[in-house]
Write a protein that holds these residues in place. Structure first.
Motif, PDB file in Angstrom:
ATOM      1  N   UNK A  41     -44.603  24.490 -24.521  1.00 58.85           N
ATOM      2  CA  UNK A  41     -45.496  23.615 -25.287  1.00 58.85           C
ATOM      3  C   UNK A  41     -45.142  22.171 -24.985  1.00 58.85           C
ATOM      4  N   UNK A  42     -46.031  21.486 -24.267  1.00 64.66           N
ATOM      5  CA  UNK A  42     -45.761  20.111 -23.852  1.00 64.66           C
ATOM      6  C   UNK A  42     -45.828  19.116 -25.004  1.00 64.66           C
ATOM      7  N   UNK A  43     -46.289  19.555 -26.183  1.00 60.55           N
ATOM      8  CA  UNK A  43     -46.342  18.655 -27.334  1.00 60.55           C
ATOM      9  C   UNK A  43     -44.951  18.300 -27.835  1.00 60.55           C
ATOM     10  N   UNK A  44     -43.982  19.184 -27.623  1.00 64.17           N
ATOM     11  CA  UNK A  44     -42.652  18.993 -28.196  1.00 64.17           C
ATOM     12  C   UNK A  44     -41.508  19.113 -27.201  1.00 64.17           C
TER      13      UNK A  44
ATOM     14  N   UNK B 135     -46.842  28.160 -17.768  1.00 65.34           N
ATOM     15  CA  UNK B 135     -48.062  27.995 -18.554  1.00 65.34           C
ATOM     16  C   UNK B 135     -47.847  26.844 -19.526  1.00 65.34           C
ATOM     17  N   UNK B 136     -48.547  25.734 -19.299  1.00 61.35           N
ATOM     18  CA  UNK B 136     -48.401  24.550 -20.141  1.00 61.35           C
ATOM     19  C   UNK B 136     -49.476  24.546 -21.219  1.00 61.35           C
ATOM     20  N   UNK B 137     -49.028  24.478 -22.480  1.00 57.51           N
ATOM     21  CA  UNK B 137     -49.970  24.463 -23.591  1.00 57.51           C
ATOM     22  C   UNK B 137     -49.707  23.242 -24.463  1.00 57.51           C
ATOM     23  N   UNK B 138     -50.664  22.937 -25.331  1.00 52.64           N
ATOM     24  CA  UNK B 138     -50.488  21.889 -26.332  1.00 52.64           C
ATOM     25  C   UNK B 138     -50.644  22.526 -27.702  1.00 52.64           C
TER      26      UNK B 138
ATOM     27  N   UNK C 134     -52.948  13.935 -32.430  1.00 52.99           N
ATOM     28  CA  UNK C 134     -53.890  12.918 -31.948  1.00 52.99           C
ATOM     29  C   UNK C 134     -53.684  12.586 -30.472  1.00 52.99           C
ATOM     30  N   UNK C 135     -52.466  12.772 -29.998  1.00 50.40           N
ATOM     31  CA  UNK C 135     -52.171  12.358 -28.614  1.00 50.40           C
ATOM     32  C   UNK C 135     -51.746  13.536 -27.737  1.00 50.40           C
ATOM     33  N   UNK C 136     -51.945  14.771 -28.209  1.00 54.31           N
ATOM     34  CA  UNK C 136     -51.370  15.907 -27.495  1.00 54.31           C
ATOM     35  C   UNK C 136     -51.932  16.077 -26.086  1.00 54.31           C
ATOM     36  N   UNK C 137     -53.205  15.766 -25.875  1.00 52.76           N
ATOM     37  CA  UNK C 137     -53.753  15.904 -24.523  1.00 52.76           C
ATOM     38  C   UNK C 137     -53.211  14.810 -23.600  1.00 52.76           C
ATOM     39  N   UNK C 138     -53.089  13.594 -24.128  1.00 53.17           N
ATOM     40  CA  UNK C 138     -52.522  12.513 -23.317  1.00 53.17           C
ATOM     41  C   UNK C 138     -51.085  12.840 -22.922  1.00 53.17           C
ATOM     42  N   UNK C 139     -50.322  13.350 -23.876  1.00 51.11           N
ATOM     43  CA  UNK C 139     -48.935  13.712 -23.587  1.00 51.11           C
ATOM     44  C   UNK C 139     -48.875  14.872 -22.588  1.00 51.11           C
ATOM     45  N   UNK C 140     -49.810  15.802 -22.709  1.00 55.79           N
ATOM     46  CA  UNK C 140     -49.837  16.942 -21.794  1.00 55.79           C
ATOM     47  C   UNK C 140     -50.033  16.495 -20.350  1.00 55.79           C
TER      48      UNK C 140
ATOM     49  N   UNK D 241     -46.386  27.269  -9.786  1.00 55.15           N
ATOM     50  CA  UNK D 241     -47.793  27.365 -10.177  1.00 55.15           C
ATOM     51  C   UNK D 241     -47.942  27.045 -11.662  1.00 55.15           C
ATOM     52  N   UNK D 242     -48.910  26.192 -11.976  1.00 51.45           N
ATOM     53  CA  UNK D 242     -49.134  25.779 -13.362  1.00 51.45           C
ATOM     54  C   UNK D 242     -50.406  26.432 -13.890  1.00 51.45           C
TER      55      UNK D 242
END
Length: 465
Positions: A97-100, A124-127, A146-152, A213-214
């Motif tokens: 989880x790229x959010x944290x 597998x990258x998720x938010x 609010x910023x999870x996609x930008x951070x991803x 691979x992502x």
């Protein structure tokens, strides 16, 4: 038939809500290690391309009824590191989880696993959009969401640059001259974004695959755009063949608009086959699973806290267009009752008939419970023999709807064993799966080339939004 990508989405206690209740099912997470090792061995013998581990960063009593497989689960990176040691060829994909997560730590762990496995790791990258996950990481949910996609996006950029810290030929290791590293072969990351700052370089050599691979998943327009612009594998949920074909075409178009070769984006759909030696046997199995699903009316004084509100006659009533208050969930749906249903109700009756063989007016009519289950268990289910499952896979592949499937197992271990012993040989016979592994790395299994280092070529600034 075109070769398809076939992976297994691993859920040790089963992917069906009531799967863990089925006689003989694995249901105690303390025994997951043995189940994972057996699953990996069977999957590799069947020539599946990869094992896929999802994740969830919180738990609670509500998950017991909503998604039992999420209540307790092994960390995905730990799982693939463990299985790398007991397998030789199958790919191993873990969720982060790229959010944290910390990008340096993730880059280091994944590059290490790729090295130790000989190039078989994937990511597998998720938010996350779960307040409990945010609380578990000491993060304000409203800010993180609010910023999870930008951070991803930044997270993936950082990973790729960290993986490229060493050139492929960085280690000269000339003992006579005393030169270990070639000059200029170690690169700092020097990334400063709005949400992440990482200096680098990474202290692990470049992954065997160059970049792991992502995988990206998610049905929102923003999720799909990110997947189209940078992912290697897009995991999409599709209601049917036509829907899958439409989503794949849209993703490929977005990939082309982003300036990449759209053929390098592989689109994979999850599927839950319920397999029997005969179609009637498979339908009986599906029927028994349906009857084991609890609904709100099973508790006279109301269901426990957190029980999914949709799994109830109260929710079914507006769907079928008939008032069901006070009615038993095990009331048989007769032709007279079914005739009162609206269009959605008629569709639910058809779904139940296809999955369980139960029809109004038949020897085994469906019950209202069956309709509740059909309306609320949203997994893409195929019920039938090995040939039936293979026919469906071929139909989707021939129509260009998908590049492959992530296979879920309703009950562990029996249904995964049925897939590997019955369906996989049929897929190999038809050329959907290879008779033997044709490559060494996960990228090769997926039909993807090994990328050059970002330090060996200009970085395309438009590759991310």
């Amino acid at each position: 038939m075109t070769r398809l990508i076939i992976g297994a989405m691993v859920r040790p206690i089963g992917a069906y809500p009531s799967g863990w209740r089925y006689p003989g099912a694995h249901r105690d997470p303390r025994g997951d290690a043995a189940v994972l090792r057996r699953t990996a061995r069977l999957a590799e013998e069947a020539r599946l391309d990869y094992l896929f581990f999802g994740d969830w960063l919180a738990t609670g009593y509500d998950l017991e009824h909503q998604e039992p497989h999420l209540v307790a689960r092994v960390d995905p990176l730990s799982a693939i590191a463990h299985l790398a040691a007991v397998t030789e060829r199958i790919g191993l994909i873990a969720t982060v989880d790229s959010s944290y997560a910390d990008p340096y730590a993730v880059a280091r762990a994944t590059a290490s696993i790729d090295l130790l496995s000989g190039g078989r790791a994937g990511l597998n990258l998720v938010t996350s959009a779960d307040p409990r996950a945010a609380a578990n990481h000491g993060v304000d949910f409203e800010v993180a969401n609010a910023v999870r996609y930008e951070r991803a996006i930044e997270f993936e950029r950082v990973l790729r640059r960290l993986w490229d810290s060493f050139d492929d030929d960085a280690f000269v290791a000339d003992a006579s001259s005393g030169v270990l590293l070639a000059p200029g072969s170690l690169h700092p990351t020097d990334f400063r974004g709005r949400h992440l700052q990482v200096a680098g370089p990474l202290n692990v050599v470049r992954p065997v695959q160059g970049h792991l691979p992502i995988v990206r998943s998610g049905g929102s327009p923003r999720s799909q755009l990110i997947a189209a612009q940078s992912a290697d594998l897009a995991l999409v949920a599709a209601n049917d063949l036509a829907h899958a074909a439409s989503v794949r075409e849209e993703l490929r178009a977005l990939a082309f608009e982003a300036g990449r070769d759209d053929r390098t984006l592989k689109v994979v759909a999850p599927v839950l086959p319920i397999i029997g030696e005969t179609r009637e046997h498979a339908q009986q199995f599906a029927d028994e699973l349906s009857e084991l699903v609890q609904i709100a009316e099973d508790w006279p004084d109301g269901p426990p806290a957190g029980f999914p509100a949709t799994r109830s006659l109260a929710n079914l009533s507006p769907l079928v267009g008939v008032e069901l208050q006070g009615v038993s969930p095990d009331l048989a749906v007769t032709p007279q009752i079914a005739a009162q249903f609206g269009a959605t109700g008629q569709q639910l009756v058809e779904i139940v008939a296809e999955r369980t063989g139960r029809t109004p007016g038949g020897l085994r009519p469906p019950t209202l419970r069956h309709l509740v289950v059909a309306a609320t268990v949203n997994a893409p289910i195929i019920v039938g023999t090995a040939a039936d499952i293979a026919n469906e896979f071929e139909a989707w592949g021939d129509a260009g709807a998908v590049d492959g499937f992530n296979v879920l197992s309703a009950v562990q271990p029996t249904q995964f064993e049925a897939f590997t012993s019955l369906v996989a040989p049929e897929l190999r016979r038809r050329g959907v799966l290879p008779a033997a592994y044709e490559g060494e790395t996960l990228r090769e299994h997926l039909g993807l080339a090994r990328p050059e280092s970002s330090f060996a070529r200009p970085v395309y600034a438009g590759a991310f939004i």
